[in-house]
Scaffold this motif. Structure first.
Motif, PDB file in Angstrom:
ATOM      1  N   THR A 174       0.889  -1.163   0.000  1.00 32.16           N
ATOM      2  CA  THR A 174       0.000   0.000   0.000  1.00 32.16           C
ATOM      3  C   THR A 174       0.928   1.214   0.000  1.00 32.16           C
ATOM      4  O   THR A 174       2.100   1.097   0.411  1.00 32.16           O
ATOM      5  CB  THR A 174      -0.892   0.103   1.266  1.00 32.16           C
ATOM      6  N   GLY A 210      -4.689   1.790  -3.639  1.00 33.12           N
ATOM      7  CA  GLY A 210      -5.359   2.649  -2.662  1.00 33.12           C
ATOM      8  C   GLY A 210      -6.533   1.889  -2.057  1.00 33.12           C
ATOM      9  O   GLY A 210      -6.623   0.666  -2.166  1.00 33.12           O
ATOM     10  N   THR A 260       2.016   1.961  -8.290  1.00 31.92           N
ATOM     11  CA  THR A 260       1.043   2.557  -7.370  1.00 31.92           C
ATOM     12  C   THR A 260      -0.241   2.881  -8.131  1.00 31.92           C
ATOM     13  O   THR A 260      -0.191   3.540  -9.169  1.00 31.92           O
ATOM     14  CB  THR A 260       1.617   3.845  -6.762  1.00 31.92           C
ATOM     15  N   ASP A 291      -3.496   4.447  -6.793  1.00 32.06           N
ATOM     16  CA  ASP A 291      -4.302   4.968  -5.687  1.00 32.06           C
ATOM     17  C   ASP A 291      -5.017   6.274  -6.042  1.00 32.06           C
ATOM     18  O   ASP A 291      -5.403   7.026  -5.142  1.00 32.06           O
ATOM     19  CB  ASP A 291      -3.438   5.148  -4.430  1.00 32.06           C
TER      20      ASP A 291
END
Ligand SMILES: CCCCC/C=C/C(=O)SCCNC(=O)CCNC(=O)[C@H](O)C(C)(C)COP(=O)(O)OP(=O)(O)OC[C@H]1O[C@@H](n2cnc3c(N)ncnc32)[C@H](O)[C@@H]1OP(=O)(O)O
Ligand SMILES: NC(=O)C1=CN([C@@H]2O[C@H](COP(=O)(O)OP(=O)(O)OC[C@H]3O[C@@H](n4cnc5c(N)ncnc54)[C@H](OP(=O)(O)O)[C@@H]3O)[C@@H](O)[C@H]2O)C=CC1
Length: 246
Positions: free
Chosen positions: A124, A168, A224, A226
Motif C-alpha cells: 500500500t 489505494g 502505485t 491509488d
C-alpha cells in the motif's frame, strides 16, 4: 483478484486458511468461465511447512507455477501505545514473514529448476508514507517493500522478477467495514484526487501486467494505483481563496 486473473487467461490456485472461502471463489470462477481454471489449496503463510505443501500441491494442479501473488494480510486499527507485543507480532507474521515464506519457497523451486518466474507483492502507499493507527501493518508493508527491491535485484539475473502493486482504498475484504459507513466512505473519497475508490479488478489488472512478459524488464518496482491519494490534493481546492490569486 483470482477471478479477474482467470478472466485474463490465467489458471490460478487460490490459497488461505479458510476452505469455505476458497471453495466459494473456485465455484464462482467455475460458474463464470467453466471448470479447470481455479483450484483451492488451504495454507497458513505463517507456517513454512504449510507453505511448502501448498507450493507442491499448486505445482501438481497447474503443471507448472509461473507466478506468485502475495496477497495475504491482516490488520486492526489500534493506537501504537496500546498495541501489545503479541498484536504487533500477529500482523507482522502474516504480512512480512508470510510474504518471505511464500516467496522463498516458490523462488527456490524456480532457481533449482533453472527457470524464471514472477512474484507480485501487495503493498500500500503507506509502506513509504507510514500510517498512524496501524503501525503493525505499515511496518510489515515497509519490510515487504524492502524485500521487493532486494530480491528484485538479487534474482533478476536468474529470470525471477519480484515487483509490487500498491493499491489505494478498495471497499472489499479487510476494509469493507469502511465502505459500509457512508460518512467515513465520503471522507475517504474526499481525500483522493481521482474522486473515487479503487475497484478490485483494477488492482488485479495491475498485478496481471507485472506477472506478464510485458513486464519482463521491470525489476523491484512498485506500481502505485491509488488515484493520487498519497500525493494528496495539496492546495488545489483552496486556490480561489488564497491571497495573491488574481
Ligand atoms: C490507502 C489504502 C489502505 C488500505 C490498507 C489495507 C490493508 C490491508 O491489509 S486490508 C487486509 C485486512 N485483513 C484483515 O484484517 C483480516 C482480518 N483480521 C485478522 O485476521 C486479525 O485482525 C489479525 C490480523 C489480528 C489476525 O488474527 P490472529 O492471528 O487470530 O490474532 P489474535 O486474535 O490471536 O490476536 C493476536 C493479538 O492481537 C491482538 N488484537 C487482535 N485484534 C485486536 C484489536 N482489534 N485491537 C487491539 N488488539 C488486537 C490480540 O489481543 C492479541 O494480542 P494479546 O492480547 O496481547 O495476546
Ligand atoms: N482492501 C484495501 O483497501 C487494500 C488492500 N491492500 C492489500 O491488498 C491485499 C488484499 O487486501 P484485502 O482483499 O482487503 O484483504 P482481505 O482481508 O480480504 O484478504 C486477506 C486474505 O489473506 C488471507 N490470510 C490472512 N491470514 C492468512 C494466513 N496466515 N495464511 C494464509 N492466508 C491468510 C485471508 O484468508 P484466511 O483468513 O481465510 O486465511 C484473506 O483471504 C492485502 O495485502 C492488503 O494489504 C492494499 C491497499 C488497500
Amino acid at each position: 483478484m483470482a477471478a479477474e486473473l482467470c478472466r485474463l487467461g490465467a489458471r490460478v490456485v487460490v490459497s488461505g486458511r479458510t476452505k469455505d472461502t476458497l471453495d466459494a471463489t473456485v465455484e464462482a470462477v467455475d460458474a463464470e468461465l467453466g471448470p479447470g481454471r481455479a483450484f483451492a489449496v488451504t495454507a497458513d503463510v505463517r507456517d513454512p511447512a504449510s507453505v511448502e505443501a501448498m507450493a507442491g500441491r499448486a505445482t501438481e494442479l497447474l503443471g507448472a507455477v509461473d507466478g506468485l501473488v502475495n496477497n495475504a494480510s491482516g490488520l486492526f486499527p489500534v493506537k501504537a501505545e496500546e498495541l501489545t507485543p503479541n498484536g504487533f507480532d500477529a500482523v507482522v507474521r502474516i504480512v512480512l514473514n508470510g510474504t518471505w515464506h511464500c516467496t522463498s519457497e516458490v523462488a527456490r523451486r524456480w532457481l533449482a529448476a533453472g527457470r524464471g518466474g514472477a512474484v507480485v507483492n501487495l503493498l500500500t502507499p503507506y509502506a513509504w508514507t507510514g500510517a498512524p493507527g496501524i503501525v503493525h501493518n505499515a511496518s510489515a508493508k515497509g519490510g515487504v517493500l524492502a524485500m521487493t527491491r532486494t530480491l528484485g535485484a538479487e534474482w533478476s539475473g536468474h529470470g525471477v522478477r519480484v515487483n509490487a502493486v500498491a493499491p489505494g482504498w478498495m471497499p472489499v475484504g479487510g476494509t469493507d467495514f469502511l465502505a459500509g459507513d457512508p460518512a467515513v466512505r465520503q471522507r475517504l473519497i474526499d481525500a483522493i484526487p481521482a474522486g473515487r475508490l479503487l475497484k478490485p479488478e483494477e488492482t488485479a489488472r495491475a498485478v496481471a501486467y507485472l506477472l506478464s512478459d510485458d513486464a519482463s524488464y521491470v525489476v523491484g518496482e512498485v506500481l502505485t494505483i491509488d488515484g493520487g491519494h498519497h500525493l494528496s490534493k495539496g492546495l488545489y481546492e483552496f486556490t480561489d481563496e488564497l491571497p495573491g490569486r488574481s
